[in-house]
Motif scaffolding. Structure first.
Motif, PDB file in Angstrom:
ATOM      1  N   ALA A   1       0.826  -1.202   0.000  1.00 42.38           N
ATOM      2  CA  ALA A   1       0.000   0.000   0.000  1.00 42.38           C
ATOM      3  C   ALA A   1       0.866   1.260   0.000  1.00 42.38           C
ATOM      4  CB  ALA A   1      -0.916   0.003   1.226  1.00 42.38           C
ATOM      5  N   HIS A   2       2.069   1.162   0.584  1.00 42.96           N
ATOM      6  CA  HIS A   2       2.890   2.362   0.779  1.00 42.96           C
ATOM      7  C   HIS A   2       4.359   1.951   0.813  1.00 42.96           C
ATOM      8  CE1 HIS A   2       3.367   6.552   2.386  1.00 42.96           C
ATOM      9  NE2 HIS A   2       4.503   6.032   2.832  1.00 42.96           N
ATOM     10  N   ILE A   3       5.216   2.796   0.261  1.00 43.25           N
ATOM     11  CA  ILE A   3       6.655   2.571   0.348  1.00 43.25           C
ATOM     12  C   ILE A   3       7.362   3.895   0.637  1.00 43.25           C
ATOM     13  CG2 ILE A   3       7.101   2.860  -2.126  1.00 43.25           C
ATOM     14  CD1 ILE A   3       9.224   0.604  -1.854  1.00 43.25           C
ATOM     15  N   GLU A   4       8.332   3.843   1.525  1.00 47.38           N
ATOM     16  CA  GLU A   4       9.185   4.989   1.846  1.00 47.38           C
ATOM     17  C   GLU A   4      10.619   4.624   1.467  1.00 47.38           C
ATOM     18  OE1 GLU A   4       8.805   8.090   3.742  1.00 47.38           O
ATOM     19  OE2 GLU A   4       6.723   7.838   3.128  1.00 47.38           O
ATOM     20  N   VAL A   5      11.340   5.567   0.901  1.00 40.68           N
ATOM     21  CA  VAL A   5      12.749   5.368   0.574  1.00 40.68           C
ATOM     22  C   VAL A   5      13.548   6.476   1.239  1.00 40.68           C
ATOM     23  CG1 VAL A   5      14.459   5.100  -1.254  1.00 40.68           C
ATOM     24  CG2 VAL A   5      12.109   4.360  -1.645  1.00 40.68           C
ATOM     25  N   VAL A   6      14.550   6.089   2.022  1.00 41.21           N
ATOM     26  CA  VAL A   6      15.383   7.064   2.727  1.00 41.21           C
ATOM     27  C   VAL A   6      16.847   6.700   2.543  1.00 41.21           C
ATOM     28  CG1 VAL A   6      13.637   7.558   4.485  1.00 41.21           C
ATOM     29  CG2 VAL A   6      15.314   5.770   4.903  1.00 41.21           C
ATOM     30  N   ASN A   7      17.703   7.669   2.717  1.00 41.69           N
ATOM     31  CA  ASN A   7      19.140   7.416   2.727  1.00 41.69           C
ATOM     32  C   ASN A   7      19.486   6.491   3.890  1.00 41.69           C
ATOM     33  OD1 ASN A   7      21.830   8.579   4.207  1.00 41.69           O
ATOM     34  ND2 ASN A   7      22.109   8.434   1.997  1.00 41.69           N
ATOM     35  N   ASP A   8      20.455   5.592   3.692  1.00 40.01           N
ATOM     36  CA  ASP A   8      20.752   4.597   4.728  1.00 40.01           C
ATOM     37  C   ASP A   8      21.243   5.227   6.019  1.00 40.01           C
ATOM     38  OD1 ASP A   8      23.162   5.335   3.483  1.00 40.01           O
ATOM     39  OD2 ASP A   8      24.065   3.354   3.714  1.00 40.01           O
ATOM     40  N   PHE A   9      21.985   6.335   5.922  1.00 42.07           N
ATOM     41  CA  PHE A   9      22.460   6.950   7.159  1.00 42.07           C
ATOM     42  C   PHE A   9      21.419   7.854   7.792  1.00 42.07           C
ATOM     43  CE2 PHE A   9      26.299   4.828   6.566  1.00 42.07           C
ATOM     44  CZ  PHE A   9      26.968   4.880   7.782  1.00 42.07           C
ATOM     45  N   ALA A  10      20.423   8.315   7.024  1.00 41.30           N
ATOM     46  CA  ALA A  10      19.272   8.955   7.650  1.00 41.30           C
ATOM     47  C   ALA A  10      18.521   7.926   8.494  1.00 41.30           C
ATOM     48  CB  ALA A  10      18.351   9.555   6.589  1.00 41.30           C
ATOM     49  N   ALA A  11      18.401   6.703   7.973  1.00 38.69           N
ATOM     50  CA  ALA A  11      17.765   5.625   8.746  1.00 38.69           C
ATOM     51  C   ALA A  11      18.587   5.294   9.991  1.00 38.69           C
ATOM     52  CB  ALA A  11      17.605   4.385   7.875  1.00 38.69           C
ATOM     53  N   LEU A  12      19.908   5.242   9.842  1.00 36.18           N
ATOM     54  CA  LEU A  12      20.755   4.952  10.994  1.00 36.18           C
ATOM     55  C   LEU A  12      20.623   6.055  12.043  1.00 36.18           C
ATOM     56  CD1 LEU A  12      22.718   2.916  12.132  1.00 36.18           C
ATOM     57  CD2 LEU A  12      24.569   4.075  10.927  1.00 36.18           C
TER      58      LEU A  12
ATOM     59  N   PRO B   1      21.250  -1.947  12.981  1.00 39.81           N
ATOM     60  CA  PRO B   1      20.600  -0.754  13.525  1.00 39.81           C
ATOM     61  C   PRO B   1      19.771   0.032  12.515  1.00 39.81           C
ATOM     62  CG  PRO B   1      22.956  -0.383  13.226  1.00 39.81           C
ATOM     63  CD  PRO B   1      22.712  -1.849  13.001  1.00 39.81           C
ATOM     64  N   ALA B   2      20.155   0.023  11.241  1.00 39.82           N
ATOM     65  CA  ALA B   2      19.385   0.800  10.264  1.00 39.82           C
ATOM     66  C   ALA B   2      17.965   0.269  10.119  1.00 39.82           C
ATOM     67  CB  ALA B   2      20.094   0.805   8.912  1.00 39.82           C
ATOM     68  N   LEU B   3      17.735  -1.004  10.392  1.00 35.38           N
ATOM     69  CA  LEU B   3      16.371  -1.530  10.336  1.00 35.38           C
ATOM     70  C   LEU B   3      15.500  -0.915  11.426  1.00 35.38           C
ATOM     71  CD1 LEU B   3      16.860  -5.318   9.497  1.00 35.38           C
ATOM     72  CD2 LEU B   3      16.513  -3.378   7.947  1.00 35.38           C
TER      73      LEU B   3
ATOM     74  N   ARG C   1      10.909   5.334  10.886  1.00 37.02           N
ATOM     75  CA  ARG C   1      10.379   6.207   9.838  1.00 37.02           C
ATOM     76  C   ARG C   1       8.930   5.856   9.516  1.00 37.02           C
ATOM     77  NH1 ARG C   1       9.033  10.710   7.950  1.00 37.02           N
ATOM     78  NH2 ARG C   1       8.630  10.750   5.711  1.00 37.02           N
ATOM     79  N   LEU C   2       8.598   4.565   9.447  1.00 32.19           N
ATOM     80  CA  LEU C   2       7.209   4.177   9.210  1.00 32.19           C
ATOM     81  C   LEU C   2       6.325   4.563  10.389  1.00 32.19           C
ATOM     82  CD1 LEU C   2       7.663   0.716   7.464  1.00 32.19           C
ATOM     83  CD2 LEU C   2       6.755   2.816   6.444  1.00 32.19           C
ATOM     84  N   ASP C   3       6.872   4.487  11.603  1.00 29.96           N
ATOM     85  CA  ASP C   3       6.122   4.982  12.772  1.00 29.96           C
ATOM     86  C   ASP C   3       5.774   6.452  12.591  1.00 29.96           C
ATOM     87  OD1 ASP C   3       6.038   2.603  14.128  1.00 29.96           O
ATOM     88  OD2 ASP C   3       7.642   3.086  15.522  1.00 29.96           O
TER      89      ASP C   3
END
Length: 338
Positions: free
Chosen positions: A110-121, A321-323, A329-331
């Protein structure tokens, strides 16, 4: 945060065991996946795949979902090792180049988000606990202050995390690993001169990464007057440092340069909450980092020495940790969806 503009897609559905969130961390070498069953939960069934074994994200995700029982996720957040621009998912150090919207449709999301890996970290930092961290010097991290995270792996990533008014956090990503390298000792200057003779411009990532450690090892061999050493993978350098003087010297210089770079990141981002070191290499050499000149070089900032002395430096030892950051981010998306 550098992120793709909103796609025309439904809102983020809340996760459940029957319809979990898919979270992924896609690096230059490895693709890591996990499933999240509830807001705030840690990912389960974490699995690593080789990027080279798959032509694109959708293919790797399908393989992962088949291996973990065929779950049908309702939403996904994908961290990628490279700049996030529009709909394209491109990796700086791998061959993947695909569409986020096409991936959403192929996986039935239904939805997808794409972020830079270090933004996720960076987004993961508030979710890490004591068992996920190892002190590298300085005071404890300060709460609710800007933080920085950096990490050598296939490349060199950098991001910041800023406290948002009223609570929450805002990640700030960029391409800080591609700034110039700053040598500080005569040996490091000779290494830089040797590398420049072979390739011209030398960025921080050219040395402070897995391939960079291999370059550093070869440059040190030439600086010391020996024959050019056969290219040695970073894993081998890390594993044989106790018995090979050149490998030991390579790690010593690597850690010192990494400390100086970390101090530069602290100054640039005003990271008074702490500077966190992640990536694939640093946890492998945790003991070397602790006894190296990393912290000395972090603090060697001329008129700003007193400023950086009050900033914590911390190694991230959590395996994925990036997971945690992609789940965070989905939260955020769930909380802000009308």
């Amino acid at each position: 945060m550098t992120a793709a503009p909103p796609l025309t897609q439904p809102a983020v559905p809340a996760p459940a065991r029957s319809r979990p969130w898919l979270v992924a961390d896609i690096g230059g070498t490895n693709a890591r996946f996990g499933l999240v069953d509830a807001p705030g939960a840690r990912p389960r069934d974490v699995c690593r795949l080789l990027c080279a074994d798959h032509p694109d994200l959708a293919s790797a995700a399908r393989t992962y979902l088949e291996r973990t029982g065929g779950a049908r996720p309702g939403a996904a957040c994908v961290a990628v090792a490279g700049p996030v621009e529009g709909d394209r998912i491109r990796l700086t150090n791998a061959r993947w180049d695909c569409s986020a919207e096409d991936t959403r449709r192929e996986l039935g999301l239904a939805h997808i988000e794409v972020v830079n890996d270090f933004a996720a970290l960076a987004l993961a930092l508030p979710r890490l606990d004591g068992g996920d961290l190892l002190a590298l010097g300085g005071p404890p991290p300060a709460a609710r202050r800007p933080m920085a995270v950096l990490g050598p792996g296939t490349g060199l990533g950098v991001a910041g995390l800023l406290p948002a008014p009223g609570g929450g956090w805002v990640p700030v990503s960029g391409e800080g690993g591609h700034v110039g390298l700053s040598p500080a000792t005569d040996l490091e200057i000779e290494v830089l001169r040797t590398l420049r003779a072979g390739q011209g411009t030398v960025t921080a990532e050219c040395v402070l990464s897995g391939p960079g450690m291999t370059r550093l090892h070869g440059a040190l061999a030439r600086v010391h007057g020996g024959a050019a050493a056969a290219p040695l993978p970073a894993e081998r350098i890390c594993d044989t440092a106790d018995e090979d003087p050149l490998c030991a010297l390579t790690l010593e210089v690597f850690c010192a340069l990494l400390g100086g770079f970390a101090g530069d990141c602290a100054l640039t981002l005003g990271a008074t909450g702490g500077v966190f070191v992640g990536g694939g290499i640093a946890p492998r050499i945790a003991e070397v980092l602790q006894r190296s000149d990393f912290r000395i070089r972090f603090e060697s900032k001329y008129r700003m020495t007193d400023y950086v002395k009050d900033i914590a430096t911390v190694l991230i030892t959590a395996p994925t940790p990036a997971l945690l950051g992609t789940a965070a981010r989905l939260d955020q998306c769930l909380e802000t969806t009308p």
